[in-house]
Design an enzyme around this catalytic site. Structure first.
Site, PDB file in Angstrom:
ATOM      1  N   HIS A   1     -13.331  -5.564  13.005  1.00  0.00           N
ATOM      2  CA  HIS A   1     -12.712  -6.551  12.116  1.00  0.00           C
ATOM      3  C   HIS A   1     -11.449  -5.950  11.495  1.00  0.00           C
ATOM      4  O   HIS A   1     -10.392  -6.573  11.494  1.00  0.00           O
ATOM      5  CB  HIS A   1     -13.698  -6.980  11.029  1.00  0.00           C
TER       6      HIS A   1
ATOM      7  N   ASP B   1      20.845 -13.598  19.321  1.00  0.00           N
ATOM      8  CA  ASP B   1      19.505 -13.219  19.760  1.00  0.00           C
ATOM      9  C   ASP B   1      19.209 -11.851  19.158  1.00  0.00           C
ATOM     10  O   ASP B   1      20.016 -11.315  18.390  1.00  0.00           O
ATOM     11  CB  ASP B   1      19.412 -13.166  21.299  1.00  0.00           C
TER      12      ASP B   1
ATOM     13  N   TRP C   1     -12.367   1.400  10.437  1.00  0.00           N
ATOM     14  CA  TRP C   1     -11.002   1.242  10.970  1.00  0.00           C
ATOM     15  C   TRP C   1     -10.178   2.497  10.729  1.00  0.00           C
ATOM     16  O   TRP C   1      -9.191   2.745  11.403  1.00  0.00           O
ATOM     17  CB  TRP C   1     -10.311   0.010  10.381  1.00  0.00           C
TER      18      TRP C   1
ATOM     19  N   SER D   1       4.453  -0.639  20.771  1.00  0.00           N
ATOM     20  CA  SER D   1       5.034  -1.972  20.606  1.00  0.00           C
ATOM     21  C   SER D   1       5.713  -2.113  19.251  1.00  0.00           C
ATOM     22  O   SER D   1       6.830  -2.614  19.148  1.00  0.00           O
ATOM     23  CB  SER D   1       3.921  -3.006  20.777  1.00  0.00           C
ATOM     24  N   SER D   2       5.041  -1.617  18.204  1.00  0.00           N
ATOM     25  CA  SER D   2       5.624  -1.713  16.862  1.00  0.00           C
ATOM     26  C   SER D   2       6.914  -0.933  16.753  1.00  0.00           C
ATOM     27  O   SER D   2       7.877  -1.377  16.127  1.00  0.00           O
ATOM     28  CB  SER D   2       4.659  -1.147  15.814  1.00  0.00           C
TER      29      SER D   2
ATOM     30  N   HIS E   1      -0.936   4.740   4.048  1.00  0.00           N
ATOM     31  CA  HIS E   1      -0.404   4.118   2.856  1.00  0.00           C
ATOM     32  C   HIS E   1       0.892   3.369   3.088  1.00  0.00           C
ATOM     33  O   HIS E   1       1.008   2.213   2.710  1.00  0.00           O
ATOM     34  CB  HIS E   1      -0.342   5.029   1.634  1.00  0.00           C
TER      35      HIS E   1
ATOM     36  N   GLU F   1       1.582   2.023   5.715  1.00  0.00           N
ATOM     37  CA  GLU F   1       1.106   0.868   6.481  1.00  0.00           C
ATOM     38  C   GLU F   1       0.792  -0.326   5.580  1.00  0.00           C
ATOM     39  O   GLU F   1       1.093  -1.465   5.930  1.00  0.00           O
ATOM     40  CB  GLU F   1      -0.137   1.273   7.285  1.00  0.00           C
TER      41      GLU F   1
ATOM     42  N   TYR G   1       2.233  -1.127   2.922  1.00  0.00           N
ATOM     43  CA  TYR G   1       3.500  -1.752   2.529  1.00  0.00           C
ATOM     44  C   TYR G   1       4.182  -2.410   3.712  1.00  0.00           C
ATOM     45  O   TYR G   1       4.911  -3.384   3.552  1.00  0.00           O
ATOM     46  CB  TYR G   1       4.402  -0.741   1.815  1.00  0.00           C
TER      47      TYR G   1
ATOM     48  N   SER H   1      10.276 -14.439  -1.403  1.00  0.00           N
ATOM     49  CA  SER H   1      11.602 -14.434  -2.043  1.00  0.00           C
ATOM     50  C   SER H   1      12.545 -15.466  -1.444  1.00  0.00           C
ATOM     51  O   SER H   1      13.560 -15.814  -2.055  1.00  0.00           O
ATOM     52  CB  SER H   1      12.246 -13.044  -1.922  1.00  0.00           C
TER      53      SER H   1
ATOM     54  N   HIS I   1      -4.349   9.283  -2.734  1.00  0.00           N
ATOM     55  CA  HIS I   1      -5.189   8.518  -3.651  1.00  0.00           C
ATOM     56  C   HIS I   1      -6.323   7.801  -2.906  1.00  0.00           C
ATOM     57  O   HIS I   1      -7.218   7.264  -3.531  1.00  0.00           O
ATOM     58  CB  HIS I   1      -4.371   7.550  -4.514  1.00  0.00           C
ATOM     59  N   HIS I   2      -6.259   7.822  -1.563  1.00  0.00           N
ATOM     60  CA  HIS I   2      -7.389   7.296  -0.790  1.00  0.00           C
ATOM     61  C   HIS I   2      -8.484   8.339  -0.642  1.00  0.00           C
ATOM     62  O   HIS I   2      -9.511   8.075  -0.044  1.00  0.00           O
ATOM     63  CB  HIS I   2      -6.920   6.888   0.604  1.00  0.00           C
TER      64      HIS I   2
ATOM     65  N   THR J   1       6.823  -2.923  -8.200  1.00  0.00           N
ATOM     66  CA  THR J   1       6.068  -4.126  -7.824  1.00  0.00           C
ATOM     67  C   THR J   1       6.112  -5.139  -8.962  1.00  0.00           C
ATOM     68  O   THR J   1       6.282  -6.341  -8.734  1.00  0.00           O
ATOM     69  CB  THR J   1       4.609  -3.758  -7.479  1.00  0.00           C
TER      70      THR J   1
ATOM     71  N   LYS K   1       9.318  -7.045  -9.005  1.00  0.00           N
ATOM     72  CA  LYS K   1       9.365  -8.166  -8.057  1.00  0.00           C
ATOM     73  C   LYS K   1       8.716  -9.416  -8.661  1.00  0.00           C
ATOM     74  O   LYS K   1       9.258 -10.513  -8.587  1.00  0.00           O
ATOM     75  CB  LYS K   1       8.657  -7.782  -6.757  1.00  0.00           C
TER      76      LYS K   1
END
Lengths: 387, 532
Positions: free
Chosen positions: B83, B112, B148, B175-176, B259, B261, B263, B274, B308-309, B334, B337
């Site tokens: 998942h 393009d 994961w 790909s990314s 981390h 990731e 963001y 926005s 922090h993880h 943050t 924003k």
């Protein structure tokens, strides 16, 4: 409440099987519909509780103010009310203000936490040191220092499988109030004593926690980490493994029993006598039947989750022992495998004694359809293989 | 020289009026058109969202009651793992790339994407990767069940499903990276004359920064899982203490990717929101420059907060303090924003069509996730909550109510440009209110479960946790059905027909995408537009 209603609706057709008692609070574990931390039992947990309350208050205030502005704007500044759009799109002073003010607020949040972080890390001057070893899927405890030094035992889930059930098989026993948070051998510690916990693991990473102590420490294979607690109230405290460690991750709880000094001394005496009685002479020569009998117990408490009671294993994941070439073949290979492990098979040399390993190997060689040629392994052979 | 002859042959064969559009299979297989590739990405991510959603519902079904009713724990662990992997790498990330493909060239007035064929390749890498990942359920031992995060040494215990997941992630990572190179090159080189960086739409800005993050961290992830692969098969001991390695090193490397990731998955969402808020407030975006600086600060800070993880792995007190303070700092940009969005709404002339509803819903619910993030950043509190359902609640508030809601907002906002038809407004509103309601029914109770100490990734739990789990399961099915409604009653009808959308259905003041017809013709901005 909701659960009992739905439970009745859902389980009514099974009702002839068992009637689940209404769920009650667990003593030292979670309460029903608990919406906050469990009641703190140490000063550290007390501080964490306070920090969390403080954070909640600050966040709620900011939340109300910020979204007060937003919802006011949503209600009043609508096109349908004929509100004409303003044209402003920047304001250096406002923007600087709402950068600096939050900066000050977050620093203000972190400062009181700093003291707690430092206190949580201070494991010096402990009264008793206990080594906690995580293994798939139980905990091992060794009292290393202080009163009770030398005590050592394994601690596994004591909730019977009959209460858990399995897909397609309904539970056949009503669940107790400590379902999944009860163990066969509890960790016993004296009240108001600083207990240093050293964690490590045999196979994969586990994590040892007691919510009410505000304590959580990963147990990492090949490394030791330490933490501490000083419980201030007599009672039982419950936690669970909190780092994903494989299939039985949900079934290796932690229970700490905090007792008075006198009760602790009594427990230490009893435990030491029990251990002396259980100790095996590694040079004793056993008969096949004696070893089989002993081996069955070792098997059912250590091997059965993967290799299954039928010895058939789980196809694709855990190999069958019934009919296995290794079990039928020369015993040295099997002794080596059990001692040192392979892939998902853990190393048992630090978990089981020579006698236990000899017994369980003998058991597998003479059980199910197995009739191995070398049908007996003596503890002395295991001892020799360790070298 | 050879180019000239080839061009000549090409034009000779097709005539000079070369505006043909490839049809059928070839149109998609050999697609080089940014709009077609964008559509492919969006379809792919929608399919993955459904697959990941079904896995989530299977998880919630098992967790409806204590006890093991439907799945063995080893299969349950495969469900949670897959998942997560499918939602992160299959649904959310490709969906944002789909938006980038569709909208970045339209927003900057480019004809393009810069590398049209690489664009095709970076999309067509995804289906094989998804097949590897999905196919791993059917190999002996099943899919990877290591979570994961694929923590070592649990990952070394897994069967061949783990290797398939590793290869799938390698391919998706490639790909990314290609997608990011394409986006950066397009934005930096192909903007219409007069469009300076600081005049660029905010969605392009957030994607530019995201693309740099992707290029920086995807190779790190690839390194971590390659080390896992060699540990598994070639006798190395990167993460095996018995051979001199360190299991915690895997976590450091993983979260150095992990981390940024998070963001990567939220900055483009900020960009979409926005764009939408100013349009429906009929007022320019407040503090454009500070939005750009805030986005950049978040990106930079995201590289120095990874541990922090890992507060419970046991690290020196100085490290715990550093990572706590650094993490708290992210709240500042943050917050900026959120304040800017609200200031944009302030004294505007607002209407609340579905894109705006999702955007406002995003701000409200995402901010709850932001606050729980702030609470989790406090080391002692985090130690108590690490690996409990509180964390599950937190990251679903930012990933579902954050990223996914912004994607929905973006769909409602731009789909008139893609399809040429207006979606059904009533149905859009039904979708929004159902999503918002069921989302909160599902995930809000998880905060309480986590506070009370229910660990995550558990196939079975103490009976005291039953009530909130039941509530969450009911909510999850409600949320799932809302998305089925979205596909069958909003998306498909919107592609079939409906009220014709004008060139600028929202009367947006800004945005080159609103200067072209709806649906956007196959080729746009063949001559660059001139900016006012």
């Amino acid at each position: 409440m909701l659960s009992s209603l739905l439970m009745m609706a859902g389980v009514s057709s099974w009702a002839q099987e068992i009637v689940q008692k209404p769920v009650v609070d667990s003593k030292g574990g979670p309460a029903v519909l608990e919406m906050n931390f469990q009641t703190p039992a140490t000063q550290i947990a007390e501080q964490i509780y306070g920090l969390h309350n403080l954070m909640m208050i600050i966040c709620m205030v900011i939340f109300v103010v910020v979204f007060g502005f937003m919802f006011y704007s949503i209600l009043r500044h609508r096109k349908s009310l004929g509100h004409k759009p303003a044209t402003f799109h920047e304001s250096i002073s406002v923007e600087i203000a709402w950068t600096i003010v939050p900066f000050i607020i977050v620093i203000g949040m972190a400062l009181p936490a700093t003291k707690t972080v430092v206190a949580m890390k201070d494991t010096s001057n402990s009264d008793i040191t206990i080594k906690v070893t995580g293994m798939q899927w139980k905990w091992g405890y060794d009292y290393l220092k202080g009163e009770g030094q030398g005590i050592s035992f394994l601690s596994a889930l004591s909730t019977p499988r009959e209460q858990i059930g399995s897909p397609g098989h309904l539970p056949t026993q009503a669940r107790g109030e400590n379902y999944l948070i009860e163990v066969d051998n509890e960790v016993v510690v004296p009240v108001n004593k600083k207990i240093r916990i050293i964690t490590t693991a045999n196979d994969v990473i586990h994590s040892w926690t007691i919510q009410a102590f505000g304590l959580k420490q990963d147990a990492i294979p090949g490394f030791v980490r330490d933490t501490w607690f000083k419980a201030e109230k007599i009672g039982k405290y419950r936690g669970q493994c909190v780092e994903l460690c494989g299939k039985e991750h949900a079934f290796m709880p932690v229970v700490v029993s905090v007792v008075s000094d006198a009760d602790y001394s009594k427990w230490v005496d009893g435990k030491k006598k029990e251990m002396a009685a259980l100790a095996d002479d590694p040079n004793k020569v056993w008969t096949v039947d004696e070893l089989k009998q002993r081996g069955e117990k070792v098997y059912s408490s250590n091997c059965v989750v993967c290799h299954q009671a039928t010895g058939k294993g789980v196809p694709g994941a855990f190999p069958a022992l019934d009919g296995s070439a290794i079990v039928a073949g020369p015993k040295e290979a099997q002794i080596h495998l059990v001692l040192n492990g392979k892939n998902a098979m853990p190393t048992w040399k630090s978990v089981l004694s020579d006698t236990e390993i000899a017994a369980v190997i003998t058991y597998t060689r003479n059980n199910w359809s197995n009739k191995s040629q070398e049908n007996i392994v003596q503890p002395a052979e295991v001892l020799a293989a360790r070298k | 020289m050879s180019n000239t002859t080839m061009d000549h042959a090409h034009t000779a064969a097709h005539g000079h009026d070369d505006h043909h559009q490839p049809q059928g299979f070839a149109r998609w297989m050999f697609a080089t058109n940014h709009k077609d590739i964008g559509t492919l990405y969006l379809i792919f991510s929608l399919v993955m969202l459904l697959v990941g959603g079904v896995l989530a519902l299977m998880i919630r079904t098992e967790l409806f009651q204590p006890g093991l009713q439907f799945f063995q724990p080893e299969f349950f662990n495969q469900l949670t793992t897959m998942h997560g992997l499918i939602m992160v790498f299959g649904a959310i990330m490709p969906a944002f790339v789909g938006f980038a493909n569709w909208m970045i060239p339209l927003q900057i007035g480019a004809s393009d994407m810069a590398f049209a064929r690489m664009n095709n390749f970076s999309f067509w890498l995804l289906p094989p990767a998804a097949m590897l990942l999905g196919g791993s359920f059917f190999v002996p031992g099943g899919a990877t069940a290591a979570g994961w995060t694929l923590y070592a040494p649990l990952s070394t215990q897994m069967g061949p499903g783990m290797d398939m997941a590793i290869f799938a992630i390698h391919i998706m990572g490639a790909s990314s990276i290609m997608g990011s190179i394409n986006i950066i090159t397009t934005i930096l080189n192909m903007r219409a004359p007069g469009m300076t960086l600081m005049k660029m739409p905010m969605f392009c800005w957030t994607w530019l920064i995201t693309a740099y993050l992707l290029i920086a961290v995807m190779p790190v992830l690839a390194g971590a899982i390659t080390m896992t692969l060699t540990d598994r098969h070639f006798g190395t001991s990167f993460f095996n203490a018995a051979g001199g390695g360190d299991p915690v090193m895997y976590q450091h490397i993983f979260w150095f990717f992990g981390h940024p990731e998070v963001y990567i998955m939220i900055l483009p969402a900020f960009g979409i929101v926005s764009q939408i808020i100013p349009t429906f407030a009929r007022k320019p975006l407040f503090g454009y420059a500070s939005m750009v600086y805030a986005t950049s600060s978040i990106a930079i800070l995201s590289f120095i907060v990874w541990a922090h993880h890992m507060f419970t792995t046991g690290m020196p007190v100085t490290a715990q303090l550093f990572f706590m303070y650094a993490t708290m700092l992210i709240a500042v940009p943050t917050g900026v924003k959120v304040f800017n969005w609200i200031a944009t709404m302030w004294r505007g002339s607002m209407t609340f069509e579905t894109p705006m509803l999702f955007a406002v819903g995003f701000i409200f619910v995402f901010t709850i996730g932001g606050f729980t993030g702030l609470i989790l950043a406090v080391t002692p509190i985090d130690i108590q909550m690490q690996d409990t359902y509180y964390v599950v609640a937190h990251f679903h508030y930012v990933l579902v109510a954050g990223s996914l809601f912004a994607l929905f907002a973006g769909f409602y906002y731009w789909s008139p440009k893609w399809t040429g038809y207006m979606y059904n407004e009533t149905r859009g509103k039904i979708h929004f209110w159902n999503s918002l309601f069921w989302f909160n029914v599902t995930f809000f109770p998880m905060h309480f479960l986590g506070l009370a100490g229910m660990p995550r990734r558990y196939a079975d739990y103490p009976a005291q946790f039953t009530d909130f789990n039941m509530l969450a399961t009911v909510g999850a099915f409600g949320f799932g059905l809302s998305q089925v409604y979205f596909i069958f009653f909003v998306v498909l009808p919107a592609y079939r027909g409906g009220k014709a959308a004008g060139d600028n259905p929202w009367e947006a003041v800004e945005g080159l995408e609103w200067t072209i017809p709806s649906p956007a013709p196959f080729h746009t901005f063949e001559t660059p537009p001139t900016l006012k």
